[in-house]
Write a protein that holds these residues in place. Structure first.
Motif, mmCIF file in Angstrom:
data_model
loop_
_atom_site.group_PDB
_atom_site.id
_atom_site.type_symbol
_atom_site.label_atom_id
_atom_site.label_comp_id
_atom_site.label_asym_id
_atom_site.label_seq_id
_atom_site.Cartn_x
_atom_site.Cartn_y
_atom_site.Cartn_z
ATOM 1 N N THR A 215 4.448 54.739 133.727
ATOM 2 C CA THR A 215 4.016 56.033 133.203
ATOM 3 C C THR A 215 4.617 57.139 134.058
ATOM 4 N N PHE A 216 5.154 58.150 133.400
ATOM 5 C CA PHE A 216 5.729 59.278 134.133
ATOM 6 C C PHE A 216 5.390 60.570 133.392
ATOM 7 N N THR A 217 5.491 61.656 134.127
ATOM 8 C CA THR A 217 5.177 62.978 133.562
ATOM 9 C C THR A 217 6.469 63.721 133.242
ATOM 10 N N THR A 218 6.493 64.357 132.083
ATOM 11 C CA THR A 218 7.667 65.132 131.687
ATOM 12 C C THR A 218 7.221 66.314 130.843
ATOM 13 N N GLN A 219 8.153 67.129 130.442
ATOM 14 C CA GLN A 219 7.870 68.247 129.555
ATOM 15 C C GLN A 219 8.677 68.086 128.271
ATOM 16 N N LEU A 220 8.027 68.323 127.151
ATOM 17 C CA LEU A 220 8.717 68.229 125.873
ATOM 18 C C LEU A 220 9.617 69.448 125.687
ATOM 19 N N VAL A 221 10.761 69.236 125.024
ATOM 20 C CA VAL A 221 11.729 70.318 124.850
ATOM 21 C C VAL A 221 11.635 70.956 123.472
ATOM 22 N N GLY A 222 10.733 70.487 122.627
ATOM 23 C CA GLY A 222 10.586 71.062 121.298
ATOM 24 C C GLY A 222 9.190 70.827 120.760
ATOM 25 N N GLY A 223 8.923 71.391 119.590
ATOM 26 C CA GLY A 223 7.630 71.208 118.951
ATOM 27 C C GLY A 223 6.577 72.149 119.477
ATOM 28 N N GLU A 224 5.340 71.909 119.051
ATOM 29 C CA GLU A 224 4.235 72.793 119.413
ATOM 30 C C GLU A 224 3.910 72.743 120.902
ATOM 31 N N LEU A 225 4.236 71.607 121.546
ATOM 32 C CA LEU A 225 3.908 71.448 122.974
ATOM 33 C C LEU A 225 5.126 71.684 123.863
ATOM 34 N N LYS A 226 6.110 72.419 123.355
ATOM 35 C CA LYS A 226 7.318 72.676 124.135
ATOM 36 C C LYS A 226 6.960 73.311 125.476
ATOM 37 N N GLY A 227 7.549 72.738 126.536
ATOM 38 C CA GLY A 227 7.339 73.278 127.870
ATOM 39 C C GLY A 227 6.053 72.845 128.539
ATOM 40 N N GLU A 228 5.221 72.067 127.840
ATOM 41 C CA GLU A 228 3.947 71.618 128.430
ATOM 42 C C GLU A 228 4.084 70.194 128.961
ATOM 43 N N ASP A 229 3.328 69.882 130.005
ATOM 44 C CA ASP A 229 3.354 68.541 130.599
ATOM 45 C C ASP A 229 2.695 67.521 129.684
ATOM 46 N N VAL A 230 3.330 66.356 129.570
ATOM 47 C CA VAL A 230 2.742 65.230 128.837
ATOM 48 C C VAL A 230 2.952 63.981 129.668
ATOM 49 N N GLU A 231 2.100 62.986 129.435
ATOM 50 C CA GLU A 231 2.226 61.687 130.095
ATOM 51 C C GLU A 231 2.943 60.722 129.150
ATOM 52 N N VAL A 232 3.985 60.095 129.637
ATOM 53 C CA VAL A 232 4.761 59.163 128.810
ATOM 54 C C VAL A 232 4.589 57.759 129.366
ATOM 55 N N HIS A 233 4.091 56.854 128.526
ATOM 56 C CA HIS A 233 3.918 55.447 128.909
ATOM 57 C C HIS A 233 4.998 54.642 128.202
ATOM 58 N N VAL A 234 5.822 53.926 128.987
ATOM 59 C CA VAL A 234 6.917 53.150 128.419
ATOM 60 C C VAL A 234 6.783 51.693 128.856
ATOM 61 N N THR A 235 6.991 50.784 127.909
ATOM 62 C CA THR A 235 6.951 49.346 128.168
ATOM 63 C C THR A 235 8.276 48.738 127.742
ATOM 64 N N VAL A 236 8.874 47.938 128.615
ATOM 65 C CA VAL A 236 10.144 47.270 128.319
ATOM 66 C C VAL A 236 9.863 45.820 127.947
ATOM 67 N N SER A 237 10.318 45.385 126.786
ATOM 68 C CA SER A 237 10.114 43.995 126.355
ATOM 69 C C SER A 237 11.373 43.148 126.491
ATOM 70 N N ALA A 238 12.532 43.781 126.635
ATOM 71 C CA ALA A 238 13.774 43.018 126.799
ATOM 72 C C ALA A 238 14.830 43.884 127.446
ATOM 73 N N VAL A 239 15.666 43.242 128.265
ATOM 74 C CA VAL A 239 16.822 43.914 128.874
ATOM 75 C C VAL A 239 18.065 43.141 128.460
ATOM 76 N N LYS A 240 19.044 43.849 127.875
ATOM 77 C CA LYS A 240 20.272 43.199 127.422
ATOM 78 C C LYS A 240 21.484 43.890 128.028
ATOM 79 N N GLU A 241 22.455 43.072 128.363
ATOM 80 C CA GLU A 241 23.712 43.571 128.907
ATOM 81 C C GLU A 241 24.778 43.491 127.829
#
Length: 488
Positions: free
Chosen positions: A213-239
């Protein structure tokens, strides 16, 4: 009939027309016959009611209205011809005097084609960028071709830049999922940078089965410029595993036997694409220079109408793409005022270019033959992705053929002006404009298109072969592509 014209502005005129009553007699006779067919009067057969009876039953005023409404279009056109005016829109007609059995007088205010005093367009000097295809350009296209034939293999290690990961992602604010910011099972290349700020940094070093989980700011939409929490899960890594750039690959990816032949073909196609871009740049530069040298009065109504049409088209295309205008402006880093100012300039340049090219066509006595029109219609059908027969039928049924003819005439006028110019590159070399088609568009040179090899490597260089020009040049071809419009 007598008529006089008063110039209200360089783009608007007022006609005053006086019509002796005897000239309205044919229209009056036709009006009586028409009304006689529409009314029932005891003692008279339908259509045989005498004029004096109609006057009593219906009223002379109704007859006069019918006759005048029927006569006005022809009288208006006759007055235009007498005064050599070219209207650009529907007139505002006002009947100023009507004396039964005496005379009719009316005025008509209308936007007219402005008089354009053409500059000397013989030998105009313009400069364009050098035509340069570097080894790096060729290597990039070959790399893209290799990636098309690459394969993905699962790896038991952490993700690094260039790897492809399968991920689930969800952005939240105050525990609530942000609308449109949740995806599942998506393939993403680490380092692509095309989604959310901070995602590439978060994914680097993650292995299959891990989440973060990391914090970022959205670059568009109604919440542009506001902090949001982004949760990312990786299920596979391919080369990504790319094929070797050798003769075997050349034979797989194209009809060539050796990598040297494939490389030469890619370079040739890139050079061809650069020539198209250079020709388009020359065309636009010449037209821009002509517009700088001439004063073209523009009718406000025409500009406003074109602005509205383009705004509507942009809104419609953005809706098809699932974007709002606000999101689009955010992505282009433009304010509404900047967008509107840019769009208005493009429209004004396009309208001015139409008037200038029409005047060039008139001066040079440019005409269009059936073959040129047919070729233009086929090209337009291809550009719009429509069946040629259906496209042409639609143009005929909706009376758009005159517009198509005007497009070709303007295109030929533009080609003539460009061919009369002196075009050099930044190194001072003369630029041959053999890619300029008769209708003013940019196309493949005939000697190269005739023996074009049908290889897979065509796709490797296709991005360099799509030069279409700017709005000013497109005034010779009034179809505005969505991409060009939304780049306003």
């Amino acid at each position: 009939m007598k008529s006089a014209v008063e110039t209200l502005s360089p783009t608007r005129a007022k006609l005053t027309v006086e019509v002796p009553f005897e000239e309205l007699k044919p229209s009056l006779d036709a009006a009586y016959k028409k009304i006689a067919q529409q009314i029932n009067v005891p003692g008279f057969r339908r259509g045989k009611v005498p004029p004096m009876v109609i006057d009593r039953q219906v009223g002379r005023g109704a007859v006069l209205d019918e006759a005048i409404n029927a006569a006005l279009p022809q009288l208006y056109v006759q007055a235009l011809r007498e005064n050599e005016l070219e209207p650009l829109a529907q007139p505002e007609i006002d009947i100023t005097k009507l004396e039964d059995n005496e005379s009719l007088e009316f005025t008509a205010e209308v936007d007219i084609r402005p008089e354009v005093e053409l500059p000397d367009y013989q030998g105009l000097a313009v400069s364009v960028d050098d035509l340069a295809v570097t080894d790096a350009d060729v290597e990039e296209q070959l790399q893209n071709l290799r990636e098309r034939f690459g394969t993905l293999a699962d790896v038991e290690r952490a993700a690094a830049e260039g790897d492809f990961v399968t991920l689930d992602l969800k952005a939240t604010q105050d525990g609530e999922v942000v609308e449109g910011a949740e995806v599942s099972g998506m393939s993403y290349q680490v380092g692509n940078g095309g989604m959310i700020d901070g995602l590439d940094e978060a994914l680097t070093g993650m292995s299959a089965g891990e989440d973060k989980t990391f914090t970022t700011q959205l670059v568009g939409g109604e919440l542009k410029g506001e902090d949001v929490e982004v949760h990312v899960t990786v299920s596979a890594v391919k080369e990504q595993e790319l094929p070797e750039l050798d003769d075997d690959f050349a034979q797989t990816a194209s009809e060539f036997d050796t990598v040297e032949e494939l490389t030469a073909d890619v370079r040739t196609r890139l050079e061809r694409g650069k020539r198209l871009e250079q020709a388009a740049a020359a065309r636009d530069a010449v037209l821009e220079k002509v517009l700088d040298l001439v004063e073209v009065p523009l009718p406000d109504a025409i500009v406003d109408s074109e602005l509205k049409a383009r705004r509507d088209n942009i809104t419609q295309q953005l809706a098809y793409a699932g974007m709002t205008m606000e999101q689009y402006l955010d992505s282009e880093e433009q304010t509404v005022d900047e967008f509107e100012a840019d769009l208005e300039k493009r429209v004004r340049d396009a309208v001015a270019a139409q008037f200038v090219l029409d005047q060039v066509a008139k001066k040079e006595e440019i005409s269009v033959n059936e073959g040129e029109l047919q070729e233009h219609l086929l090209r337009r059908a291809q550009q719009s992705g429509q069946n040629p027969q259906e496209f042409i039928q639609h143009m005929v049924e909706h009376n758009h053929i005159p517009e198509m003819v005007s497009e070709v005439v303007r295109g030929k006028a533009l080609a003539l002006v460009v061919e009369a110019a002196v075009v050099t590159d930044e190194s001072g070399n003369h630029v041959e404009l053999k890619n300029l088609l008769p209708d003013g568009t940019i196309g493949e040179p005939g000697d190269e298109a005739a023996d074009e090899p049908a290889s897979e490597s065509a796709d490797a260089a296709e991005s360099a072969e799509g030069a279409e020009g700017t709005d000013a040049a497109e005034s010779a071809d009034s179809t505005d592509s969505t991409e060009d419009e939304t780049k306003a």
